[in-house]
Design an enzyme around this catalytic site. Structure first.
Site, PDB file in Angstrom:
ATOM      1  N   HIS A  24       0.815  -1.230   0.000  1.00  0.00           N
ATOM      2  CA  HIS A  24       0.000   0.000   0.000  1.00  0.00           C
ATOM      3  C   HIS A  24       0.849   1.281   0.000  1.00  0.00           C
ATOM      4  O   HIS A  24       0.797   2.097   0.912  1.00  0.00           O
ATOM      5  CB  HIS A  24      -1.106   0.013   1.056  1.00  0.00           C
ATOM      6  CG  HIS A  24      -0.809  -0.657   2.372  1.00  0.00           C
ATOM      7  ND1 HIS A  24       0.054  -0.148   3.278  1.00  0.00           N
ATOM      8  CD2 HIS A  24      -1.291  -1.789   2.935  1.00  0.00           C
ATOM      9  CE1 HIS A  24       0.110  -0.915   4.339  1.00  0.00           C
ATOM     10  NE2 HIS A  24      -0.691  -1.929   4.147  1.00  0.00           N
ATOM     11  N   HIS A  78      -2.822 -10.769  15.123  1.00  0.00           N
ATOM     12  CA  HIS A  78      -3.186  -9.532  14.404  1.00  0.00           C
ATOM     13  C   HIS A  78      -4.095  -9.934  13.251  1.00  0.00           C
ATOM     14  O   HIS A  78      -3.870 -10.968  12.618  1.00  0.00           O
ATOM     15  CB  HIS A  78      -1.884  -8.890  13.902  1.00  0.00           C
ATOM     16  CG  HIS A  78      -2.018  -7.625  13.134  1.00  0.00           C
ATOM     17  ND1 HIS A  78      -3.046  -6.726  13.312  1.00  0.00           N
ATOM     18  CD2 HIS A  78      -1.208  -7.072  12.173  1.00  0.00           C
ATOM     19  CE1 HIS A  78      -2.860  -5.687  12.501  1.00  0.00           C
ATOM     20  NE2 HIS A  78      -1.758  -5.887  11.792  1.00  0.00           N
ATOM     21  N   GLU A  80      -4.837  -8.034  10.433  1.00  0.00           N
ATOM     22  CA  GLU A  80      -4.603  -7.496   9.093  1.00  0.00           C
ATOM     23  C   GLU A  80      -4.385  -8.662   8.132  1.00  0.00           C
ATOM     24  O   GLU A  80      -3.828  -9.704   8.500  1.00  0.00           O
ATOM     25  CB  GLU A  80      -3.415  -6.516   9.073  1.00  0.00           C
ATOM     26  CG  GLU A  80      -3.385  -5.719   7.776  1.00  0.00           C
ATOM     27  CD  GLU A  80      -2.434  -4.519   7.778  1.00  0.00           C
ATOM     28  OE1 GLU A  80      -1.683  -4.328   8.751  1.00  0.00           O
ATOM     29  OE2 GLU A  80      -2.466  -3.773   6.779  1.00  0.00           O
ATOM     30  N   ASP A  82      -2.524  -9.604   5.753  1.00  0.00           N
ATOM     31  CA  ASP A  82      -1.258 -10.287   5.452  1.00  0.00           C
ATOM     32  C   ASP A  82      -0.954 -11.365   6.493  1.00  0.00           C
ATOM     33  O   ASP A  82      -0.107 -12.230   6.257  1.00  0.00           O
ATOM     34  CB  ASP A  82      -0.087  -9.301   5.318  1.00  0.00           C
ATOM     35  CG  ASP A  82       0.016  -8.294   6.438  1.00  0.00           C
ATOM     36  OD1 ASP A  82      -0.994  -8.040   7.122  1.00  0.00           O
ATOM     37  OD2 ASP A  82       1.117  -7.744   6.642  1.00  0.00           O
ATOM     38  N   HIS A 145       0.430  -1.882  15.126  1.00  0.00           N
ATOM     39  CA  HIS A 145      -0.039  -0.611  14.639  1.00  0.00           C
ATOM     40  C   HIS A 145      -1.548  -0.586  14.359  1.00  0.00           C
ATOM     41  O   HIS A 145      -2.040   0.390  13.790  1.00  0.00           O
ATOM     42  CB  HIS A 145       0.726  -0.266  13.357  1.00  0.00           C
ATOM     43  CG  HIS A 145       0.379  -1.229  12.222  1.00  0.00           C
ATOM     44  ND1 HIS A 145      -0.042  -0.777  10.998  1.00  0.00           N
ATOM     45  CD2 HIS A 145       0.326  -2.565  12.159  1.00  0.00           C
ATOM     46  CE1 HIS A 145      -0.281  -1.816  10.202  1.00  0.00           C
ATOM     47  NE2 HIS A 145      -0.070  -2.904  10.890  1.00  0.00           N
ATOM     48  N   ASP A 164       3.821  -7.754  13.864  1.00  0.00           N
ATOM     49  CA  ASP A 164       4.396  -6.688  13.032  1.00  0.00           C
ATOM     50  C   ASP A 164       5.595  -5.999  13.690  1.00  0.00           C
ATOM     51  O   ASP A 164       6.498  -5.514  12.987  1.00  0.00           O
ATOM     52  CB  ASP A 164       3.340  -5.621  12.733  1.00  0.00           C
ATOM     53  CG  ASP A 164       2.460  -5.994  11.542  1.00  0.00           C
ATOM     54  OD1 ASP A 164       2.918  -6.745  10.669  1.00  0.00           O
ATOM     55  OD2 ASP A 164       1.312  -5.522  11.489  1.00  0.00           O
ATOM     56  N   TYR A 192      10.744  -0.158   7.737  1.00  0.00           N
ATOM     57  CA  TYR A 192       9.460  -0.687   8.201  1.00  0.00           C
ATOM     58  C   TYR A 192       8.907   0.205   9.326  1.00  0.00           C
ATOM     59  O   TYR A 192       7.729   0.577   9.327  1.00  0.00           O
ATOM     60  CB  TYR A 192       9.676  -2.122   8.705  1.00  0.00           C
ATOM     61  CG  TYR A 192       8.407  -2.854   9.021  1.00  0.00           C
ATOM     62  CD1 TYR A 192       7.776  -3.640   8.060  1.00  0.00           C
ATOM     63  CD2 TYR A 192       7.826  -2.761  10.276  1.00  0.00           C
ATOM     64  CE1 TYR A 192       6.609  -4.305   8.360  1.00  0.00           C
ATOM     65  CE2 TYR A 192       6.665  -3.418  10.576  1.00  0.00           C
ATOM     66  CZ  TYR A 192       6.056  -4.198   9.613  1.00  0.00           C
ATOM     67  OH  TYR A 192       4.897  -4.854   9.904  1.00  0.00           O
ATOM     68  N   HIS A 223       7.180 -10.511   9.819  1.00  0.00           N
ATOM     69  CA  HIS A 223       7.797 -10.207   8.514  1.00  0.00           C
ATOM     70  C   HIS A 223       9.317 -10.279   8.655  1.00  0.00           C
ATOM     71  O   HIS A 223       9.878  -9.725   9.610  1.00  0.00           O
ATOM     72  CB  HIS A 223       7.475  -8.780   8.061  1.00  0.00           C
ATOM     73  CG  HIS A 223       6.031  -8.501   7.804  1.00  0.00           C
ATOM     74  ND1 HIS A 223       5.345  -9.026   6.733  1.00  0.00           N
ATOM     75  CD2 HIS A 223       5.139  -7.744   8.479  1.00  0.00           C
ATOM     76  CE1 HIS A 223       4.098  -8.590   6.759  1.00  0.00           C
ATOM     77  NE2 HIS A 223       3.937  -7.815   7.806  1.00  0.00           N
TER      78      HIS A 223
END
Ligand code: FEO
Length: 387
Positions: A24, A78, A80, A82, A145, A164, A192, A223
């Site tokens: 994004h 999390h 999100e 991904d 986040h 994250d 990041y 990640h």
């Protein structure tokens, strides 16, 4: 696709996104990974998931160790996509698995997938899950986040599954930081933080406080590489970044039409160089906004220039201002500059944006048409006298 053993009975079963270049708007020039971890204990536990289009890769790695139907627990740190994209498929394969998630995660996940809030076991900070030989402790880290973020700590292994936090967008066959270039790993961790975590410095500090009583020797993020060599170093970096601590460094960020704004940019750089500041000349024609944010993370002075085009800034400058403002850097000093033919609105737009970011600002530099040699010398002297 094979699982990779990271400890006795603990495997990495994630997916590698070698081709990812745009997260994004963030230029992920080295791709990324979505890390998922499988703990084999009396209760077989999967920690975090992967993007939906890489679900088969994750499942294939799990199958190289166990039958997915044997999974007892799934920890979803999390929501999100991904890290949750493959969850619906995993749940089909592991029908009896209990899913553990934060309160905000349980609220949010039915809005992503055809799953019901009742399917989730909600945990809060301090809750402990016994796997047999190991225990997992949950710590909520809201807004690091997203509102739902949490991390999971394995007490016996001194291992933090940080999701994250402490991540890097970095695709590699290596799994540990000591197997890869330390400089590249830290650079990607910095990028990041600058592009994803920066707006949430206060929340990062709260999370670091909550973690300080834990004995962490390894951090397994969602990640990139697992930190087992530079664990203390990355924690110290997060402390510095979250406190907005900056170096004697100036960024001169600009775009130009007929080289006048560029000439002003170089006159400004002379002032910083003469005062021994580290400087970076960052033309928006050649530098990606997400790379500029990486440089901005430890820069004290943010100088931004644009000529006036149609009573506005150049579109490249507008995109950068929008992106930077969203990431909420604090405690910087700003300087707006640019050349104009008539009107000169671009410089005021930049100056107002810098003020709206909460930066202290120096008096803007606004030059009509082309600056001559004397004017450029005056600019250098003026900026230098303000440092
Ligand atoms: Fe890597 Fe917030 O997802």
């Amino acid at each position: 696709m094979q699982a990779i053993k990271i400890r006795e009975n603990i495997y990495w079963v994630g997916a590698i996104d070698w081709d990812l270049r745009n997260f994004h708007g963030y230029l992920t020039q080295r791709g990324s990974t979505y890390n998922s971890y499988l703990v084999l204990d009396d209760k077989i536990t999967l920690i975090d998931n992967v993007k939906d289009y890489l679900a088969e890769e994750q499942i294939s790695r799990i199958k190289s160790v166990i039958d997915p139907s044997k999974i007892d627990y799934i920890i979803q740190n999390h929501i999100e996509m991904d890290h949750s994209g493959s969850l619906p498929l995993l749940k089909q394969l592991s029908r009896d698995a209990k899913i553990f998630i934060s309160p905000k995660g349980a609220e949010g996940i039915p809005k992503h997938f055809n799953m019901k809030e009742e399917e989730f076991n909600v945990v809060k900070s301090g809750d402990v899950l016994n796997l047999g030989n190991r225990t997992l402790q949950f710590i909520l880290t809201p807004m690091v986040h997203w509102p739902d973020n949490m991390v999971t700590y394995c007490t016996e292994e001194h291992l933090l599954f940080s999701n994250d936090a402490f991540g890097q967008h970095l695709a590699s066959s290596e799994r540990f930081d000591d197997e890869f270039s330390a400089d590249i790993t830290m650079e990607e961790a910095k990028k990041y933080y600058a592009n994803i975590v920066m707006p949430y410095g206060r929340q990062v500090q709260k999370a670091l406080l909550a973690l300080q009583n834990l004995e962490v020797d390894t951090i397994a993020p969602s990640h990139g590489l697992i930190w087992r060599k530079d664990t203390s170093k990355i924690i110290q970096k997060y402390k510095k970044w979250s406190e907005n601590k900056v170096d004697d460094k100036a960024l001169i960020i600009y775009d130009t039409m007929w080289q006048s704004t560029k000439t002003i940019a170089y006159a400004i750089q002379d002032a910083f160089n003469e005062k021994n500041y580290t400087t970076r000349m960052l033309s928006l024609q050649y530098n990606h906004i997400s790379d500029i944010m990486t440089e901005l993370l430890n820069a004290k002075y943010i100088c931004i220039g644009s000529p006036t085009l149609n009573s506005n800034v150049l579109p490249s400058v507008s995109a950068f201002l929008t992106y930077m403002k969203g990431l909420s850097p604090q405690s910087r000093i700003g300087l707006a500059f640019g050349s104009y033919g008539w009107g000169g609105q671009s410089i005021d737009i930049i100056d107002n944006t810098l003020k709206n970011c909460g930066f202290e600002t120096m008096d803007p530099i606004k030059i009509q048409y082309r600056p001559d040699k004397e004017t450029l010398e005056e600019i250098t002297t003026r900026v230098k006298n303000n440092l």
